[in-house]
Design an enzyme around this catalytic site. Sequence first.
Site, PDB file in Angstrom:
ATOM      1  N   ASP A  56       6.171  30.451  50.744  1.00  0.00           N
ATOM      2  CA  ASP A  56       7.119  30.065  51.783  1.00  0.00           C
ATOM      3  C   ASP A  56       6.670  28.669  52.250  1.00  0.00           C
ATOM      4  O   ASP A  56       5.547  28.247  51.949  1.00  0.00           O
ATOM      5  CB  ASP A  56       7.056  31.089  52.926  1.00  0.00           C
ATOM      6  CG  ASP A  56       7.884  30.667  54.115  1.00  0.00           C
ATOM      7  OD1 ASP A  56       9.038  30.263  53.913  1.00  0.00           O
ATOM      8  OD2 ASP A  56       7.370  30.720  55.255  1.00  0.00           O
ATOM      9  N   LEU A  57       7.532  27.964  52.956  1.00  0.00           N
ATOM     10  CA  LEU A  57       7.171  26.597  53.377  1.00  0.00           C
ATOM     11  C   LEU A  57       6.762  26.523  54.852  1.00  0.00           C
ATOM     12  O   LEU A  57       5.587  26.296  55.187  1.00  0.00           O
ATOM     13  CB  LEU A  57       8.351  25.656  53.119  1.00  0.00           C
ATOM     14  CG  LEU A  57       8.160  24.215  53.584  1.00  0.00           C
ATOM     15  CD1 LEU A  57       7.122  23.494  52.728  1.00  0.00           C
ATOM     16  CD2 LEU A  57       9.486  23.453  53.544  1.00  0.00           C
ATOM     17  N   ASP A  58       7.762  26.753  55.737  1.00  0.00           N
ATOM     18  CA  ASP A  58       7.521  26.588  57.180  1.00  0.00           C
ATOM     19  C   ASP A  58       6.525  27.635  57.686  1.00  0.00           C
ATOM     20  O   ASP A  58       6.770  28.835  57.576  1.00  0.00           O
ATOM     21  CB  ASP A  58       8.841  26.749  57.943  1.00  0.00           C
ATOM     22  CG  ASP A  58       9.863  25.669  57.565  1.00  0.00           C
ATOM     23  OD1 ASP A  58       9.502  24.496  57.609  1.00  0.00           O
ATOM     24  OD2 ASP A  58      11.001  26.023  57.233  1.00  0.00           O
TER      25      ASP A  58
ATOM     26  N   SER B 281      11.722  29.256  50.035  1.00  0.00           N
ATOM     27  CA  SER B 281      11.943  28.956  51.458  1.00  0.00           C
ATOM     28  C   SER B 281      13.401  29.118  51.849  1.00  0.00           C
ATOM     29  O   SER B 281      14.299  28.889  51.034  1.00  0.00           O
ATOM     30  CB  SER B 281      11.513  27.507  51.724  1.00  0.00           C
ATOM     31  OG  SER B 281      11.980  27.078  52.980  1.00  0.00           O
ATOM     32  N   ALA B 282      13.640  29.471  53.101  1.00  0.00           N
ATOM     33  CA  ALA B 282      15.010  29.579  53.623  1.00  0.00           C
ATOM     34  C   ALA B 282      15.547  28.222  54.054  1.00  0.00           C
ATOM     35  O   ALA B 282      16.733  28.080  54.335  1.00  0.00           O
ATOM     36  CB  ALA B 282      15.020  30.525  54.818  1.00  0.00           C
TER      37      ALA B 282
ATOM     38  N   LYS C  50      11.774  33.553  62.524  1.00  0.00           N
ATOM     39  CA  LYS C  50      10.988  32.931  61.452  1.00  0.00           C
ATOM     40  C   LYS C  50      11.483  33.419  60.095  1.00  0.00           C
ATOM     41  O   LYS C  50      11.702  34.619  59.906  1.00  0.00           O
ATOM     42  CB  LYS C  50       9.501  33.257  61.618  1.00  0.00           C
ATOM     43  CG  LYS C  50       8.836  32.466  62.720  1.00  0.00           C
ATOM     44  CD  LYS C  50       7.339  32.660  62.713  1.00  0.00           C
ATOM     45  CE  LYS C  50       6.699  31.917  63.868  1.00  0.00           C
ATOM     46  NZ  LYS C  50       5.292  32.323  64.057  1.00  0.00           N
ATOM     47  N   GLY C  51      11.642  32.511  59.170  1.00  0.00           N
ATOM     48  CA  GLY C  51      12.064  32.875  57.823  1.00  0.00           C
ATOM     49  C   GLY C  51      13.572  33.084  57.700  1.00  0.00           C
ATOM     50  O   GLY C  51      14.102  33.231  56.609  1.00  0.00           O
TER      51      GLY C  51
ATOM     52  N   GLU D  68       3.594  34.420  52.959  1.00  0.00           N
ATOM     53  CA  GLU D  68       4.648  34.406  53.993  1.00  0.00           C
ATOM     54  C   GLU D  68       4.062  34.488  55.395  1.00  0.00           C
ATOM     55  O   GLU D  68       3.105  35.223  55.614  1.00  0.00           O
ATOM     56  CB  GLU D  68       5.540  35.636  53.806  1.00  0.00           C
ATOM     57  CG  GLU D  68       6.891  35.369  53.217  1.00  0.00           C
ATOM     58  CD  GLU D  68       7.802  34.506  54.064  1.00  0.00           C
ATOM     59  OE1 GLU D  68       7.538  34.303  55.255  1.00  0.00           O
ATOM     60  OE2 GLU D  68       8.793  34.019  53.505  1.00  0.00           O
ATOM     61  N   ASP D  69       4.681  33.774  56.337  1.00  0.00           N
ATOM     62  CA  ASP D  69       4.235  33.891  57.733  1.00  0.00           C
ATOM     63  C   ASP D  69       5.227  34.675  58.586  1.00  0.00           C
ATOM     64  O   ASP D  69       4.978  34.866  59.775  1.00  0.00           O
ATOM     65  CB  ASP D  69       4.050  32.504  58.362  1.00  0.00           C
ATOM     66  CG  ASP D  69       5.384  31.816  58.596  1.00  0.00           C
ATOM     67  OD1 ASP D  69       6.236  31.846  57.685  1.00  0.00           O
ATOM     68  OD2 ASP D  69       5.583  31.259  59.687  1.00  0.00           O
TER      69      ASP D  69
ATOM     70  N   THR E  80       5.415  23.571  60.522  1.00  0.00           N
ATOM     71  CA  THR E  80       6.733  23.208  61.068  1.00  0.00           C
ATOM     72  C   THR E  80       7.363  24.342  61.872  1.00  0.00           C
ATOM     73  O   THR E  80       8.378  24.119  62.534  1.00  0.00           O
ATOM     74  CB  THR E  80       7.700  22.841  59.927  1.00  0.00           C
ATOM     75  OG1 THR E  80       7.482  23.790  58.878  1.00  0.00           O
ATOM     76  CG2 THR E  80       7.468  21.447  59.417  1.00  0.00           C
TER      77      THR E  80
ATOM     78  N   LYS F 110      16.570  35.865  54.073  1.00  0.00           N
ATOM     79  CA  LYS F 110      15.497  36.842  54.235  1.00  0.00           C
ATOM     80  C   LYS F 110      15.833  37.666  55.482  1.00  0.00           C
ATOM     81  O   LYS F 110      16.353  37.092  56.439  1.00  0.00           O
ATOM     82  CB  LYS F 110      14.147  36.127  54.462  1.00  0.00           C
ATOM     83  CG  LYS F 110      13.689  35.256  53.292  1.00  0.00           C
ATOM     84  CD  LYS F 110      12.444  34.443  53.700  1.00  0.00           C
ATOM     85  CE  LYS F 110      12.090  33.417  52.635  1.00  0.00           C
ATOM     86  NZ  LYS F 110      10.992  32.508  53.028  1.00  0.00           N
TER      87      LYS F 110
HETATM   88  C1  BG6 Z   1      12.715  28.916  57.573  1.00  0.00           C
HETATM   89  C2  BG6 Z   1      12.193  28.834  58.997  1.00  0.00           C
HETATM   90  O1  BG6 Z   1      11.709  28.519  56.690  1.00  0.00           O
HETATM   91  O2  BG6 Z   1      13.842  28.068  57.413  1.00  0.00           O
HETATM   92  C3  BG6 Z   1      13.307  29.139  59.994  1.00  0.00           C
HETATM   93  O3  BG6 Z   1      11.149  29.785  59.161  1.00  0.00           O
HETATM   94  C4  BG6 Z   1      14.483  28.222  59.730  1.00  0.00           C
HETATM   95  O4  BG6 Z   1      12.815  28.967  61.290  1.00  0.00           O
HETATM   96  C5  BG6 Z   1      14.942  28.360  58.277  1.00  0.00           C
HETATM   97  O5  BG6 Z   1      15.569  28.556  60.583  1.00  0.00           O
HETATM   98  C6  BG6 Z   1      16.094  27.425  57.935  1.00  0.00           C
HETATM   99  O6  BG6 Z   1      15.623  26.115  57.981  1.00  0.00           O
HETATM  100  P1  BG6 Z   1      16.538  24.818  57.993  1.00  0.00           P
HETATM  101  O7  BG6 Z   1      15.539  23.695  57.810  1.00  0.00           O
HETATM  102  O8  BG6 Z   1      17.480  24.925  56.849  1.00  0.00           O
HETATM  103  O9  BG6 Z   1      17.236  24.793  59.299  1.00  0.00           O
HETATM  104 MG    MG Z   2       7.878  30.647  57.200  1.00  0.00          MG
END
Ligand code: BG6
Ligand code: MG
Length: 218
Positions: free
Chosen positions: A9-11, A114-115, A45-46, A169-170, A17, A145
């Site tokens: 996962d990224l964030d 990542s989402a 989150k996610g 994953e966080d 972030t 997710k």
């Molecule tokens: C996830 C984050 O990685 O991405 C969420 O944990 C975020 O908080 C989601 O809403 C979507 O991200 P973005 O950058 O497309 O708004």
């Molecule tokens: Mg995350």
Amino acid sequence: MNKKGFIFDLDGVIVDTAKYHFLAWQQLAKSLDIEFTEEENEQLKGVSRVRSLEKILAWGNKTISQELFDDLMAKKNEEYLGYIAEMDDREMLPDVPRVLNFLKAHKQPISLGSASKNARTILERINIMSDFDAIVDGNDVTKAKPDPEVFLIAAKELHMSPEDCIVFEDSVAGVTAANTANMISIGIGSKDVLGHAHYVFNDFTEISDDFIKSLIEK
Ligand code: BG6
Ligand code: MG
């Protein structure tokens, strides 16, 4: 050596972030007079941008027009992009580079899962785009997710079966998605929040090379 698919996962896993998403959502909730707690933030989150806003509106018992909805989504992203504008590789979380380097040295397939629709921008900023054999992000999926779609696409792109994939994953939703995909889930964060993961570590400094080796050889 055995091969496993490692999906990150990224964030909140690679970069710190998650705090910027929180700040931007908090600001938005405030502008709508909706109270927004840390616990509620855990549930975002996610979760995709659209789904997050839907949840916030439901918590605040608010119904709004599609036009305002789109407007708020754009505003949230603008604010978030403001936070990440100055980002560089110093925002990478501790020991993430060590783990990526270890996996590359052992020729393990690596994917992003990542989402976020901003994932590629961030990977470029922190200069690790080329570490990934596949990148699956919010632009590639139709289901957010905890649906396992993002990780199943990543497994496919790595040519690995889901059972041979390991997900870092966080988020609560992300760990559920990994478990539903039949993958090994590794929670990065608190055991209290991520108790449903197969393993939980506070951060990558607690994940030894030997532990990773044991996952590869399993
Ligand atoms: C996830 C984050 O990685 O991405 C969420 O944990 C975020 O908080 C989601 O809403 C979507 O991200 P973005 O950058 O497309 O708004
Ligand atoms: Mg995350």
